[in-house]
Design a protein around this motif. Structure first.
Motif, PDB file in Angstrom:
ATOM      1  N   LEU A 239       0.830  -1.209   0.000  1.00  0.00           N
ATOM      2  CA  LEU A 239       0.000   0.000   0.000  1.00  0.00           C
ATOM      3  C   LEU A 239       0.867   1.263   0.000  1.00  0.00           C
ATOM      4  N   VAL A 240       1.925   1.263   0.812  1.00  0.00           N
ATOM      5  CA  VAL A 240       2.776   2.447   0.924  1.00  0.00           C
ATOM      6  C   VAL A 240       3.582   2.682  -0.348  1.00  0.00           C
ATOM      7  N   THR A 241       4.110   1.624  -0.933  1.00  0.00           N
ATOM      8  CA  THR A 241       4.951   1.768  -2.132  1.00  0.00           C
ATOM      9  C   THR A 241       4.153   1.840  -3.425  1.00  0.00           C
ATOM     10  N   GLY A 242       2.862   1.444  -3.374  1.00  0.00           N
ATOM     11  CA  GLY A 242       2.060   1.426  -4.596  1.00  0.00           C
ATOM     12  C   GLY A 242       2.361   0.243  -5.473  1.00  0.00           C
ATOM     13  N   SER A 243       3.010  -0.789  -4.921  1.00  0.00           N
ATOM     14  CA  SER A 243       3.359  -1.983  -5.691  1.00  0.00           C
ATOM     15  C   SER A 243       2.173  -2.941  -5.770  1.00  0.00           C
ATOM     16  N   VAL A 244       2.324  -3.967  -6.599  1.00  0.00           N
ATOM     17  CA  VAL A 244       1.270  -4.955  -6.822  1.00  0.00           C
ATOM     18  C   VAL A 244       1.771  -6.316  -6.362  1.00  0.00           C
ATOM     19  N   THR A 245       0.890  -7.113  -5.813  1.00  0.00           N
ATOM     20  CA  THR A 245       1.287  -8.453  -5.364  1.00  0.00           C
ATOM     21  C   THR A 245       1.648  -9.318  -6.569  1.00  0.00           C
ATOM     22  N   HIS A 246       2.481 -10.329  -6.316  1.00  0.00           N
ATOM     23  CA  HIS A 246       2.877 -11.247  -7.396  1.00  0.00           C
ATOM     24  C   HIS A 246       1.651 -11.926  -7.990  1.00  0.00           C
ATOM     25  N   GLU A 247       0.677 -12.234  -7.143  1.00  0.00           N
ATOM     26  CA  GLU A 247      -0.506 -12.948  -7.615  1.00  0.00           C
ATOM     27  C   GLU A 247      -1.308 -12.112  -8.613  1.00  0.00           C
ATOM     28  N   LYS A 248      -1.530 -10.824  -8.265  1.00  0.00           N
ATOM     29  CA  LYS A 248      -2.313  -9.965  -9.161  1.00  0.00           C
ATOM     30  C   LYS A 248      -1.537  -9.660 -10.441  1.00  0.00           C
ATOM     31  N   LEU A 249      -0.245  -9.446 -10.295  1.00  0.00           N
ATOM     32  CA  LEU A 249       0.576  -9.171 -11.464  1.00  0.00           C
ATOM     33  C   LEU A 249       0.600 -10.380 -12.388  1.00  0.00           C
ATOM     34  N   GLN A 250       0.694 -11.569 -11.802  1.00  0.00           N
ATOM     35  CA  GLN A 250       0.752 -12.792 -12.597  1.00  0.00           C
ATOM     36  C   GLN A 250      -0.579 -13.042 -13.297  1.00  0.00           C
ATOM     37  N   LYS A 251      -1.690 -12.753 -12.592  1.00  0.00           N
ATOM     38  CA  LYS A 251      -3.007 -12.934 -13.208  1.00  0.00           C
ATOM     39  C   LYS A 251      -3.182 -11.988 -14.390  1.00  0.00           C
ATOM     40  N   TYR A 252      -2.756 -10.755 -14.214  1.00  0.00           N
ATOM     41  CA  TYR A 252      -2.832  -9.760 -15.293  1.00  0.00           C
ATOM     42  C   TYR A 252      -2.017 -10.217 -16.499  1.00  0.00           C
ATOM     43  N   LEU A 253      -0.798 -10.708 -16.259  1.00  0.00           N
ATOM     44  CA  LEU A 253       0.076 -11.106 -17.366  1.00  0.00           C
ATOM     45  C   LEU A 253      -0.370 -12.417 -18.008  1.00  0.00           C
ATOM     46  N   GLN A 254      -1.020 -13.279 -17.242  1.00  0.00           N
ATOM     47  CA  GLN A 254      -1.553 -14.514 -17.836  1.00  0.00           C
ATOM     48  C   GLN A 254      -2.607 -14.182 -18.895  1.00  0.00           C
ATOM     49  N   GLU A 255      -3.419 -13.169 -18.595  1.00  0.00           N
ATOM     50  CA  GLU A 255      -4.434 -12.752 -19.566  1.00  0.00           C
ATOM     51  C   GLU A 255      -3.780 -12.059 -20.762  1.00  0.00           C
ATOM     52  N   ILE A 256      -2.667 -11.359 -20.508  1.00  0.00           N
ATOM     53  CA  ILE A 256      -1.903 -10.750 -21.610  1.00  0.00           C
ATOM     54  C   ILE A 256      -1.369 -11.833 -22.534  1.00  0.00           C
ATOM     55  N   LEU A 270      -9.043  -3.019 -11.932  1.00  0.00           N
ATOM     56  CA  LEU A 270      -9.122  -3.425 -10.520  1.00  0.00           C
ATOM     57  C   LEU A 270      -7.840  -3.017  -9.776  1.00  0.00           C
ATOM     58  N   ILE A 271      -6.717  -3.179 -10.442  1.00  0.00           N
ATOM     59  CA  ILE A 271      -5.431  -2.827  -9.816  1.00  0.00           C
ATOM     60  C   ILE A 271      -5.343  -1.322  -9.574  1.00  0.00           C
ATOM     61  N   LEU A 272      -5.766  -0.538 -10.580  1.00  0.00           N
ATOM     62  CA  LEU A 272      -5.698   0.922 -10.448  1.00  0.00           C
ATOM     63  C   LEU A 272      -6.708   1.437  -9.431  1.00  0.00           C
ATOM     64  N   ASP A 273      -7.869   0.756  -9.317  1.00  0.00           N
ATOM     65  CA  ASP A 273      -8.888   1.176  -8.347  1.00  0.00           C
ATOM     66  C   ASP A 273      -8.388   1.039  -6.913  1.00  0.00           C
ATOM     67  N   GLU A 274      -7.414   0.159  -6.710  1.00  0.00           N
ATOM     68  CA  GLU A 274      -6.834  -0.015  -5.372  1.00  0.00           C
ATOM     69  C   GLU A 274      -5.821   1.082  -5.041  1.00  0.00           C
ATOM     70  N   GLY A 275      -5.637   2.017  -5.974  1.00  0.00           N
ATOM     71  CA  GLY A 275      -4.720   3.127  -5.725  1.00  0.00           C
ATOM     72  C   GLY A 275      -3.266   2.818  -6.021  1.00  0.00           C
ATOM     73  N   LYS A 276      -3.015   1.800  -6.835  1.00  0.00           N
ATOM     74  CA  LYS A 276      -1.630   1.451  -7.150  1.00  0.00           C
ATOM     75  C   LYS A 276      -0.994   2.527  -8.022  1.00  0.00           C
ATOM     76  N   ASN A 277       0.277   2.744  -7.804  1.00  0.00           N
ATOM     77  CA  ASN A 277       1.022   3.746  -8.559  1.00  0.00           C
ATOM     78  C   ASN A 277       1.308   3.246  -9.969  1.00  0.00           C
ATOM     79  N   ALA A 278       0.922   4.045 -10.981  1.00  0.00           N
ATOM     80  CA  ALA A 278       1.059   3.619 -12.381  1.00  0.00           C
ATOM     81  C   ALA A 278       2.512   3.391 -12.772  1.00  0.00           C
TER      82      ALA A 278
END
Length: 575
Positions: A239-256, A270-278
């Motif tokens: 939350l503080v760094t604006g990073s994404v968990t490995h699970e969400k990142l992996q799910k996003y890339l699997q669809e890619i 969904l990732i951006l709605d959580e306030g993640k840093n672009a």
């Protein structure tokens, strides 16, 4: 005293506490223990890598009467006074706010006085690249020959902005970015000393977000501790760094990788709605692609703590991906990251990026490479065709053997210059005023400082200017000759290079000078053209000088040419 930030509480007080700079700390310790210290040092490197801390430790060790193997004792009065910032003989100066000539002159006036308490007076000038040109000139003589009991330590994040004359009078140490594992180990040690609980994954996220800076890592850790109520958890770190968990990142890339564009866009939202840093998100994607590429090509390079490479989903994705596609994807990511740097609509860029990556296929990557190869071959062919036309136009009678040589060398030249290449246009309105006032002394002066000027450029800029030389100069301008035509044209179009050269010359010479670029083949023709067109003017100038000369010159034009270009350049041929 109230609460202090972690990076202040845990600031290194000994060389061995400096993380990730083993070579530098060992060199400085050896110099102190053997009494072979220099009068001036330059510490360069990214922010938060220990430059100022090393300077303070060096000041303590230099003045500590109980130092052992180059390390300060941190217990004597001198060490404690330096640590607390109350020793008058160790002077810290922020060049960002004290960058005028007057401030440096004040240093120059006071440096002659002996230390009051310590053995050495130590001047630590932080962000030294912020000094003005006049301030650097005022510092130069003092830096070159300071009193025996004075040491200067200059610290900067931008060494390319410091004049070469200053750098040459110091011992330079380049602080490197700190390794992620070293940052992780240091944070774990600090938390264990403060008896705070933490999750290992959280520290890995913080270490990666710090980008090689220990101070940044401790600042982020401070935020995570405050946010989580003295508990360092993975969720809080994300939350503080604006990073994404490995699970969400992996799910996003699997669809890619499955080319499911709509689903990938939904996951992105969904990732951006959580306030993640672009920007952090795109860096995470680049890092994931980099790990995939290394896993496919050189798995032994991957560090053992990169847990992502151990998951079954990751291994499956790596097995199904193509290396050429990964190369192409990383190129797209880099281009998009550059475009996002100054944009306020980063979400739009991420959506476009998602569509590009989802539609990228192996065939596309192969076609891209093939298209690039074909384009290069077509460029070479067009260049050769143009060259043949020019040879025919000039009526050159060349043998088949010589034509083959010309074609072979032309292939190499065209690959660099491009098709239908023409020599850069010479701006006579700038050249002629310089030649009208050019002198041999001005040219000798320019050649003498040319090496210093090149040292003030960036690596890329030096590559362009590598094989250049001034061929004519006046008090207000200089003509620079390029060995290769395509480099001359590239330099003409590079505004940053022109600005760097102009400001560098102004520092070294003291006056603003006009720069004119010309190719090595154009220079003799231009020189001859000038002498022919201005023959009458040159003769008049020499006739005026005859009245005062004891012995009249034999040939006015020749004498004037020698004055402008130098005797070794001018060749006199009888008609």
């Amino acid at each position: 005293m109230g609460y202090q930030a972690l990076y202040r509480v845990w600031r290194p007080q000994r060389f061995e506490d400096l993380i990730g700079q083993k070579m530098i700390t060992q060199t400085l310790k050896n110099a102190i223990s053997t009494g072979q210290t220099s009068h001036a040092y330059l510490f360069t490197g990214p922010r938060g890598t220990g430059k100022t801390s090393a300077a303070k430790i060096f000041a303590k060790a230099l003045n500590c009467h109980h130092q052992k193997n180059g390390e300060p004792c941190n217990e004597c009065d001198i060490c404690r006074a330096i640590t607390e910032g109350r020793l008058n003989d160790v002077i810290e100066i922020d060049a960002a706010s004290n960058n005028s000539v007057d401030e440096v002159r004040d240093i120059r006036d006071k440096v002659k006085y002996a230390p009051t308490q310590a053995d050495y007076k130590v001047y630590i000038i932080d962000e030294v690249h912020m000094l003005s040109a006049g301030a650097f000139n005022a510092l130069l003589k003092t830096l070159e020959e300071p009193p025996a009991n004075v040491v200067f330590i200059l610290a900067t994040t931008e060494p390319h902005k410091i004049p070469a004359t200053i750098i040459s009078r110091t011992q330079r140490f380049d602080f490197r970015r700190i390794d992620i594992q070293d940052i992780y180990t240091r944070m774990a040690y600090i938390l264990e000393q403060d008896k705070l609980t933490y999750e290992k994954e959280a520290l890995k996220v913080i270490a990666k977000a710090a980008a090689g800076g220990m101070r940044d890592a401790l600042s982020i850790l401070d935020q995570v501790i405050s946010f989580g109520g003295h508990k360092v958890t993975l969720q809080n770190a994300l939350l503080v760094t604006g990073s994404v968990t490995h699970e969400k990142l992996q799910k996003y890339l699997q669809e890619i990788f499955a080319h499911q564009t709509a689903q990938a866009l939904q996951e992105l939202q969904l990732i951006l709605d959580e306030g993640k840093n672009a920007n952090r998100f795109i860096e995470d994607i680049i890092d994931y692609y980099r790990t995939l590429l290394l896993f496919k090509t050189a798995p032994e390079i991957l560090q053992s703590d990169e847990d992502v490479s151990e998951s079954a989903d990751f291994k499956k994705m790596a097995a199904e991906s193509d290396a050429q596609l990964l190369y192409r994807a990383i190129d797209i990511l880099n281009e998009q990251q550059q475009s996002m740097r100054f944009s306020t609509h980063t979400d739009v860029y991420l959506e476009v990026l998602t569509v590009k990556l989802a539609q990228l296929k192996v065939n596309d990557a192969d076609e891209s490479v093939a298209a690039t190869t074909v384009a290069k071959l077509q460029e070479q062919l067009q260049g050769l065709t143009q060259q043949v036309r020019e040879l025919k136009k000039q009526g050159s009678m060349v043998s088949n053997t010589n034509m083959a040589r010309a074609t072979s060398s032309g292939t190499k030249a065209v690959a660099k210059k491009g098709s239908g290449y023409k020599s850069p246009k010479v701006e006579l309105e700038k050249v002629y005023p310089i030649l009208a006032n050019a002198t041999r002394d001005s040219l000798v002066q320019l050649k003498g400082i040319w090496g210093d000027l090149m040292a003030m450029l960036s690596v890329t800029q030096r590559a362009i200017m590598n094989i250049t030389q001034p061929v004519a100069a006046s008090n207000s301008g200089v003509i620079v000759s390029f060995k290769y035509d395509f480099l001359c044209e590239k330099a003409m179009a590079d505004e940053e290079l022109l600005q760097a050269l102009t400001s560098g010359l102004e520092r070294l010479v003291g006056d603003k000078m006009t720069l004119v670029f010309i190719t090595q083949t154009q220079w003799p023709k231009l020189r001859q053209k000038y002498l022919v067109e201005h023959k009458e003017e040159l003769e008049n100038n020499n006739n005026a000088a005859k009245a005062e000369a004891v012995e009249p010159p034999k040939d006015e034009v020749v004498d004037q040419a020698k004055k402008i270009f130098g005797e070794e350049i001018v060749e006199v041929k009888e008609d």
